[in-house]
Write a protein that holds these residues in place. Sequence first.
Motif, PDB file in Angstrom:
ATOM      1  N   ALA A 139       6.634   9.045   4.877  1.00 45.73           N
ATOM      2  CA  ALA A 139       5.743   8.080   4.226  1.00 45.73           C
ATOM      3  C   ALA A 139       5.833   6.713   4.884  1.00 45.73           C
ATOM      4  O   ALA A 139       4.819   6.010   5.022  1.00 45.73           O
ATOM      5  N   ARG A 140       7.039   6.317   5.309  1.00 46.51           N
ATOM      6  CA  ARG A 140       7.188   5.021   5.972  1.00 46.51           C
ATOM      7  C   ARG A 140       6.522   5.020   7.339  1.00 46.51           C
ATOM      8  O   ARG A 140       5.943   4.013   7.760  1.00 46.51           O
ATOM      9  N   ALA A 141       6.580   6.161   8.031  1.00 44.03           N
ATOM     10  CA  ALA A 141       5.999   6.230   9.377  1.00 44.03           C
ATOM     11  C   ALA A 141       4.498   6.466   9.350  1.00 44.03           C
ATOM     12  O   ALA A 141       3.816   6.219  10.352  1.00 44.03           O
ATOM     13  N   ASN A 142       3.984   6.939   8.193  1.00 45.18           N
ATOM     14  CA  ASN A 142       2.567   7.305   8.111  1.00 45.18           C
ATOM     15  C   ASN A 142       2.028   6.876   6.757  1.00 45.18           C
ATOM     16  O   ASN A 142       2.339   7.506   5.732  1.00 45.18           O
ATOM     17  N   SER A 143       1.205   5.838   6.748  1.00 51.35           N
ATOM     18  CA  SER A 143       0.695   5.304   5.479  1.00 51.35           C
ATOM     19  C   SER A 143      -0.204   6.294   4.755  1.00 51.35           C
ATOM     20  O   SER A 143      -0.402   6.199   3.532  1.00 51.35           O
ATOM     21  N   ASP A 144      -0.755   7.273   5.464  1.00 52.60           N
ATOM     22  CA  ASP A 144      -1.663   8.247   4.859  1.00 52.60           C
ATOM     23  C   ASP A 144      -0.968   9.537   4.440  1.00 52.60           C
ATOM     24  O   ASP A 144      -1.605  10.474   3.973  1.00 52.60           O
ATOM     25  N   PHE A 145       0.351   9.578   4.575  1.00 47.90           N
ATOM     26  CA  PHE A 145       1.098  10.810   4.282  1.00 47.90           C
ATOM     27  C   PHE A 145       1.042  11.180   2.806  1.00 47.90           C
ATOM     28  O   PHE A 145       0.718  12.314   2.455  1.00 47.90           O
ATOM     29  N   ALA A 146       1.376  10.251   1.923  1.00 45.23           N
ATOM     30  CA  ALA A 146       1.576  10.581   0.507  1.00 45.23           C
ATOM     31  C   ALA A 146       0.315  11.158  -0.122  1.00 45.23           C
ATOM     32  O   ALA A 146       0.365  12.178  -0.827  1.00 45.23           O
ATOM     33  N   GLN A 147      -0.831  10.526   0.123  1.00 47.78           N
ATOM     34  CA  GLN A 147      -2.061  11.011  -0.504  1.00 47.78           C
ATOM     35  C   GLN A 147      -2.418  12.409  -0.023  1.00 47.78           C
ATOM     36  O   GLN A 147      -2.752  13.291  -0.825  1.00 47.78           O
ATOM     37  N   PHE A 148      -2.324  12.641   1.273  1.00 46.61           N
ATOM     38  CA  PHE A 148      -2.702  13.949   1.803  1.00 46.61           C
ATOM     39  C   PHE A 148      -1.695  15.020   1.393  1.00 46.61           C
ATOM     40  O   PHE A 148      -2.072  16.108   0.946  1.00 46.61           O
ATOM     41  N   TYR A 149      -0.413  14.731   1.522  1.00 46.72           N
ATOM     42  CA  TYR A 149       0.624  15.740   1.281  1.00 46.72           C
ATOM     43  C   TYR A 149       0.742  16.082  -0.205  1.00 46.72           C
ATOM     44  O   TYR A 149       0.754  17.258  -0.578  1.00 46.72           O
ATOM     45  N   PHE A 150       0.838  15.093  -1.053  1.00 45.36           N
ATOM     46  CA  PHE A 150       1.078  15.353  -2.468  1.00 45.36           C
ATOM     47  C   PHE A 150      -0.200  15.703  -3.236  1.00 45.36           C
ATOM     48  O   PHE A 150      -0.181  16.596  -4.081  1.00 45.36           O
ATOM     49  N   ILE A 151      -1.291  15.004  -2.940  1.00 50.73           N
ATOM     50  CA  ILE A 151      -2.517  15.236  -3.695  1.00 50.73           C
ATOM     51  C   ILE A 151      -3.326  16.382  -3.084  1.00 50.73           C
ATOM     52  O   ILE A 151      -3.621  17.380  -3.755  1.00 50.73           O
ATOM     53  N   HIS A 152      -3.683  16.240  -1.818  1.00 54.78           N
ATOM     54  CA  HIS A 152      -4.561  17.239  -1.194  1.00 54.78           C
ATOM     55  C   HIS A 152      -3.878  18.582  -1.028  1.00 54.78           C
ATOM     56  O   HIS A 152      -4.471  19.631  -1.309  1.00 54.78           O
TER      57      HIS A 152
END
Length: 575
Positions: A245-258
């Motif tokens: 998540a720190r290295a990729n600002s778009d990680f959390a939304q894609f990984y957890f939600i999508h």
Amino acid sequence: MIAAEQNSGLSNPQNTDSTSWRRDLTWLALILVVWFGLFLGSRPLSNPDEGRYTEIPREMAATNDYVTPRLNGVKYFEKPPLLYWLIALTIEVAGVNEWTARAWVAIFATLGCLATYAAARGLFGRAAGWWAAVVLATMLLYYTLSRVVILDMPVSVFVATALFAFLFGIRAPAGPGRRWLFWAFYASMALAVLSKGLIGFLLPCTVAFVWLLVFNQWKRLRPCHPFTGALMLLAIAAPWHVLAARANSDFAQFYFIHEHWTRFTTTVHERYQPWWYFAPVLLVGIFPWTVFAFQTLRVNVRGGWRAIRNERADEWFFIVWAVVIFLFFSKSQSKLPPYILPIFPAIAVLIGKWLADAWRARKAPGLRAGLATYAILSALLGLALAFWPLVWSVPEKHAAATKLIIGESIWFAVIFLGSAAALAWCLRCGKMRGALVVMTAGFALWLASGNHLGDELDTRSSKPLSLELARRLAPGDTVYSVGEYIQDVAPYIGREISVVDYLGELEFGVRAEPEKTDSRFIDKAEFTRRWLAFDSRAYAIVRKRAADRYFSSLPHTVVGETSRYLLLVNKPDAQ
């Protein structure tokens, strides 16, 4: 003699039992390593899963970036990285090949059988342990998935070890032993989360909660060491998620939600199947032991609810385990056959216990009927395999392997018909143990023999073209996958490729870093311009049915061909 026995420790039951455990686990591990390792590299990487899950670790090993998984150079956050890390380790040591890609899946399959042996033996005795391990190792779907690079095998093993540890933990008295079992429960869930996401935590907790609720076992839960256990779970599972998540600002939304919520609740991944989808998958997946499933269930429901709740609550832990996970994935809007693999260790324990009781008694209600059912099915399969070449012809795409296919069909027919005949003789003579051995050995022989067909029948593989491409490639050459992303090309040639007219599952990663991906993910017009530029040699792999669409007006030379793909080059003098 008595003194000698005392000096050797044989008179000490605890010492004998400990020796028996070590000996059994050692022999079982050796047998399973051979069983799951046999012919492991006999077929090419399959498309799309094995190509994908080999390329991601290859890129990790090449770039030393173990935080952000990448597929063909683009971010790929669909799954967590534990299996990627392990495969990358073997790639760094031994390079990229079918063995290094599949070795860890086979290792996990072995560990799953060892854990199932240990659980069944600890609960129901040594014979139940052996039978449970044999049953699991020879289940059709379990064995098949032990030879495929996908994430379902590791997560199923860790879910199983978590639930085994939970059951033994609540049975243990308060003290260090109980604490270590619960720590194993939490640690296994953490590793399951790192294997395939939040289901690694959700499935074991749901199974445990439902069982505690239905059977009113709450008093046995204390102490369960939730504070230290939660710290252990977070210490293992959280660091990668935080770093990603720190290295990729778009990680959390894609990984957890999508990839978690949307995948479960919608058909966005185009894997929708009817609610009953997993019923036939399960019945076929546990074959040949399906023939004993009804007998096993009947034994565990005998005596009514009072007996179940008071006397067989622990056995019913495994039934709850199977039912909860089955219903969970049946409710999901995304369904694939490997999803229900975590059910199989629970079923193996129950069938293993039933078989152990039947083996000791040399008979049991339903044993003869189950063996007779398998004998009939085996005979029918054998006859079908023996006569199908007289009725149907080999499909055109497999025409080159006609002799092999017919030869293997005859061999399979011999195995099934021979097993049916031997079973009939054993049943007629009342040799129930012999019949069980024949059934197990015959089906295991068929499973092992089936590995030989993979290399010839996998028409989706691009391995022959990829190896030819790897032989021809020079440092300045460009490789295009045209009309689709052919997943197994990059692992075989050891480099990323450019993709024409396709995004698919790579769309998120392509859109996330356009400055890095725009030059490699191009449309047909840009591809045509580059192909005609002739400033460098360009190779293209394209499906035959799409070749005219892209190359009918372009100069090209065919330098390789399979039943499915063409390998083309833009410079006819390429060697």
